[in-house]
Design an enzyme around this catalytic site. Structure first.
Site: not given
Ligand code: CTP
Length: 414
Positions: A213-215
């Site tokens: 995923g990412n932030r």
């Protein structure tokens, strides 16, 4: 707040608070609306004054609190007539007694007079005991109010003032404010325009418990969706995983992966005028997805996960009348890279920002680059403020296109 781009700054509402223990929650509603830029004139009924003081509301709204109509009647103020010119009348909490009075059109107090004198929409948020709520008399009054166009928010179910649980809890502040905003925006410049906004990041599963995923928090996309609602747009949000609450009055489609997001957006853009891709779409996904949790004993020397490219949603979606707005999250050569994305993905507008500073933060410092024209460098601002500025530019794009389509139609008629 960048007030010139905040449509709520031009709005004035009457908030009528009536005699329920939930009256204290109306202070939160008033405060939230004031912070959004709305001018709030409070009418506090005699009953409500048993639960909460006028000073609370005059301090929060920085305006006088109204009550007895005679005391408020001055030639300059013209009491109920001035209040009746508001953009919306919100009654929160609305007691069973208030609903009955509004339904019958009784005008022996200030709220009753304002409700009769106004042509603004009436929004009521009832709060009462379970039995009172379900009584046929209350339901008949509500039915009549709805028939006359009133909007009813809630009530919710849960713990009531008596300690028992049931129906009749005042709706949450977020819901009351969300519905009020949608009502205030409905005649705005984007009324009748369908806008699709993507928000949040994507999760690309490795196995049933792990993902890449990412932030991204989803804040930017959700702020854009709300800003579009404030301008009257019909909004569909396609959201990746996020813990943030969704805007009221929007269609919400939840997705997890980039492929799913593409599929849902392809469906959502049918009949849409604008697509804003604020989502931080994962560019890669694991080539293989394990059906069962991958056990570490399977690879004692480590695990290599092969990644393959995800589709580029913004580049894939092509529709002749669709205005596409993208974001460019960059760590170097901001303007050049953003302009390249604008061309590659056939966008009308790109919002360029520093990836490291923006993702996961409440603030953003952006540069807006339109198809034609110089880059517009904006100062650092909250994402809610940036959303209002972006939607202002999007509205210009929509209205200009509307103008040129009308001109073409008129030419054709000649
Ligand atoms: N985007 C998209 N689909 C992808 C990746 C990005 O629709 N698979 C959209 C984003 O929502 C954003 C724009 O394209 O509006 C640019 O995203 P960004 O991550 O900045 O760039 P990329 O296209 O991924 O290109 P690069 O990896 O070269 O930065």
């Amino acid at each position: 707040m960048v007030d010139s781009t905040n449509p709520l700054a031009a709005k004035r509402i009457v908030l009528a608070v009536t005699g329920s223990i939930a009256a204290y929650k109306a202070a939160d509603v008033a405060s939230t609306l004031v912070q959004l830029g709305v001018a709030v004139d409070v009418i506090l009924s005699e009953g409500a004054r048993q639960f909460i003081q006028p000073l609370t509301f005059s301090a929060l709204t920085r305006r006088p609190v109204h009550g007895n109509p005679i005391a408020n009647w001055t030639v300059e103020l013209a009491g109920h007539v001035t209040l009746a010119a508001a953009d919306l009348v919100l009654v929160a909490p609305a007691t069973a007694q208030t609903l009955a009075r509004l339904s019958l059109g009784l005008a022996d107090d200030l709220l009753g007079m304002v409700a009769l004198a106004t042509s603004a929409p009436l929004v009521v948020a009832p709060a009462m005991e379970h039995g009172m709520w379900h009584h046929p008399a209350t339901q008949e009054h509500l039915h009549r109010l709805r028939e006359r166009g009133a909007v009813v928010i809630g009530p919710g179910a849960g713990r009531l003032a008596s300690g028992a649980s049931g129906d009749g809890r005042l709706a949450a502040t977020g819901e009351i404010v969300g519905v009020t905003r949608a009502m205030l925006g409905r005649a705005g410049p984007l009324a009748g325009t369908k806008v699709v906004v993507s928000a949040g990041g994507t999760h690309e599963p490795i196995d049933p418990v792990r993902f890449i995923g990412n932030r991204s928090s989803g804040l930017m996309g959700l702020a854009l969706a709300q800003a579009a609602i404030d301008l009257g747009a019909m909004v569909t949000v396609v959201a990746g995983p996020t813990h943030l609450s969704m805007p009221h009055a929007a269609e919400i489609i939840r997705v997890e992966t980039a492929e799913e997001m593409l599929l849902k957006i392809q469906g959502a853009v049918e009949g849409a005028r604008v697509l804003i891709m604020a989502a931080a779409v994962g560019d890669f996904r694991p080539a293989q997805r394990f059906e069962q949790k991958y056990k570490k004993a399977n690879s004692t020397s480590g695990l290599t996960v092969e990644l393959i490219q995800n589709p580029d949603i913004l580049a894939t979606i092509q529709a002749p009348s669709l205005i596409k707005v993208g974001f460019a999250a960059e760590t170097e050569h901001l303007v050049a890279n953003a302009r390249a994305k604008l061309e590659r993905k056939s966008l009308q507008l790109v919002v360029a920002n520093d990836a490291a500073m923006t993702i996961g933060s409440d603030e953003s410092k952006a540069i807006l680059i339109a198809l034609d024209g110089e880059p517009e460098v904006l100062p650092a601002m909250r994402k809610t403020e940036l959303a209002a500025v972006i939607m202002d530019r999007v509205t210009e794009l929509v209205t200009n296109e509307r103008g040129s389509r009308t001109a073409m139609w008129l030419d054709h008629q000649d």
